[in-house]
Design a protein around this motif. Sequence first.
Motif, mmCIF file in Angstrom:
data_model
loop_
_atom_site.group_PDB
_atom_site.id
_atom_site.type_symbol
_atom_site.label_atom_id
_atom_site.label_comp_id
_atom_site.label_asym_id
_atom_site.label_seq_id
_atom_site.Cartn_x
_atom_site.Cartn_y
_atom_site.Cartn_z
ATOM 1 N N VAL A 169 0.833 -1.215 0.000
ATOM 2 C CA VAL A 169 0.000 0.000 0.000
ATOM 3 C C VAL A 169 0.867 1.265 0.000
ATOM 4 C CG1 VAL A 169 -1.733 1.335 1.261
ATOM 5 C CG2 VAL A 169 -2.008 -1.140 1.015
ATOM 6 N N PRO A 170 1.764 1.456 0.997
ATOM 7 C CA PRO A 170 2.615 2.657 0.930
ATOM 8 C C PRO A 170 3.543 2.655 -0.275
ATOM 9 C CG PRO A 170 3.365 1.184 2.680
ATOM 10 C CD PRO A 170 2.029 0.670 2.226
ATOM 11 N N ASN A 171 3.958 1.470 -0.727
ATOM 12 C CA ASN A 171 4.843 1.404 -1.889
ATOM 13 C C ASN A 171 4.115 1.847 -3.156
ATOM 14 O OD1 ASN A 171 7.301 0.815 -3.206
ATOM 15 N ND2 ASN A 171 6.551 -1.175 -3.840
ATOM 16 N N THR A 172 2.859 1.389 -3.321
ATOM 17 C CA THR A 172 2.083 1.780 -4.496
ATOM 18 C C THR A 172 1.742 3.258 -4.452
ATOM 19 O OG1 THR A 172 1.148 -0.453 -4.658
ATOM 20 C CG2 THR A 172 0.005 1.292 -5.848
ATOM 21 N N ILE A 173 1.392 3.755 -3.268
ATOM 22 C CA ILE A 173 1.106 5.196 -3.114
ATOM 23 C C ILE A 173 2.350 6.003 -3.458
ATOM 24 C CG2 ILE A 173 0.591 7.014 -1.442
ATOM 25 C CD1 ILE A 173 -1.214 4.989 0.000
ATOM 26 N N ARG A 174 3.505 5.540 -2.954
ATOM 27 C CA ARG A 174 4.758 6.224 -3.243
ATOM 28 C C ARG A 174 5.061 6.209 -4.729
ATOM 29 N NH1 ARG A 174 9.954 5.025 -5.502
ATOM 30 N NH2 ARG A 174 11.483 6.388 -4.539
ATOM 31 N N ALA A 175 4.815 5.057 -5.391
ATOM 32 C CA ALA A 175 5.061 4.949 -6.826
ATOM 33 C C ALA A 175 4.123 5.861 -7.621
ATOM 34 C CB ALA A 175 4.879 3.496 -7.274
ATOM 35 N N MET A 176 2.871 5.965 -7.172
ATOM 36 C CA MET A 176 1.912 6.858 -7.836
ATOM 37 C C MET A 176 2.329 8.313 -7.659
ATOM 38 S SD MET A 176 -1.640 4.893 -6.769
ATOM 39 C CE MET A 176 -2.743 5.974 -7.708
ATOM 40 N N LEU A 177 2.757 8.668 -6.441
ATOM 41 C CA LEU A 177 3.215 10.032 -6.185
ATOM 42 C C LEU A 177 4.480 10.341 -6.988
ATOM 43 C CD1 LEU A 177 2.733 10.222 -2.303
ATOM 44 C CD2 LEU A 177 1.408 11.452 -4.032
#
Length: 281
Positions: free
Chosen positions: A159-167
């Motif tokens: 979850v934080p990894n995907t959010i970070r990748a999206m950001l």
Amino acid sequence: MAAGAPFWLGVAAACTHPLDVTKMRMQTMPVVEGNTRPGMIWTLRKSIHKDGVSSIYQGISAALLRQLTYSMVRIGSYEGIKAKITNGKKPSTSQLVLAGALAGGLGGIAGNPADIVLVRMTSDAVLPPNQRRCYGHAIDGVLRIVREEGTTALARGIVPNTIRAMLMTSSQMASYDVCKQFLMTNSSFQFKDGPWLHFVSSSVAGLVATTVCSPADVIKSKVMAHKNGNIVEVIRTSLRNEGPRFLFAGWTPSFIRLAPNTVLLFIFLEQLKKSWKQYAA
């Protein structure tokens, strides 16, 4: 464009890996409540003094695997997603951000297993000997995680990894495109489409992306390095021990790493796109 991308992504990863190692060690290093987190130079010097120069290249195989999954997917899918969203018309800023977020999300999911191994391999040196994983290489790390923790462990921190990748992708790609268009169309600057324009635009993109992504990047690293991967517990403990400033731990090495990485990425990408258009014509 796809043929040249893996090589340049690998070169960028190899050149900036020591900074990535330093950043992750700063983010995952245990800090006693009330103490100040060590800075970049101290962390880098201690790593070299304690384990030698080779220690700052610990996890390089995982870094290359990450580039072949996360970076290839997000960069490779961005232009296609942007074209679908805009239907060939000039994209708005919101459309660029959306395209970047979707491409980044795909990349984050694809690269999560490699990211876990990378975080663990690079942070081993700051852990007590009895807590170290000592993976031999990236594939060994993936196989051992599956064998020792189960297949679902490869989704830890997704979850934080995907959010970070999206950001990262939305801020990096969108800010580059927006800055590039602004400099080309604003009469005060009168930039022409060329290497100098690509350099300035990518430098701005690197600064924006580093700042926007820092909180998610820190949380991602802590969750992936943590034994149980409980995101709420990780955030609560970090806030108690360090305060809100923990969200920007490792910003300096992250920027020093990401800025030239972003510059090289877009300069090579623009040249590859130009060559591809000439070839397709």
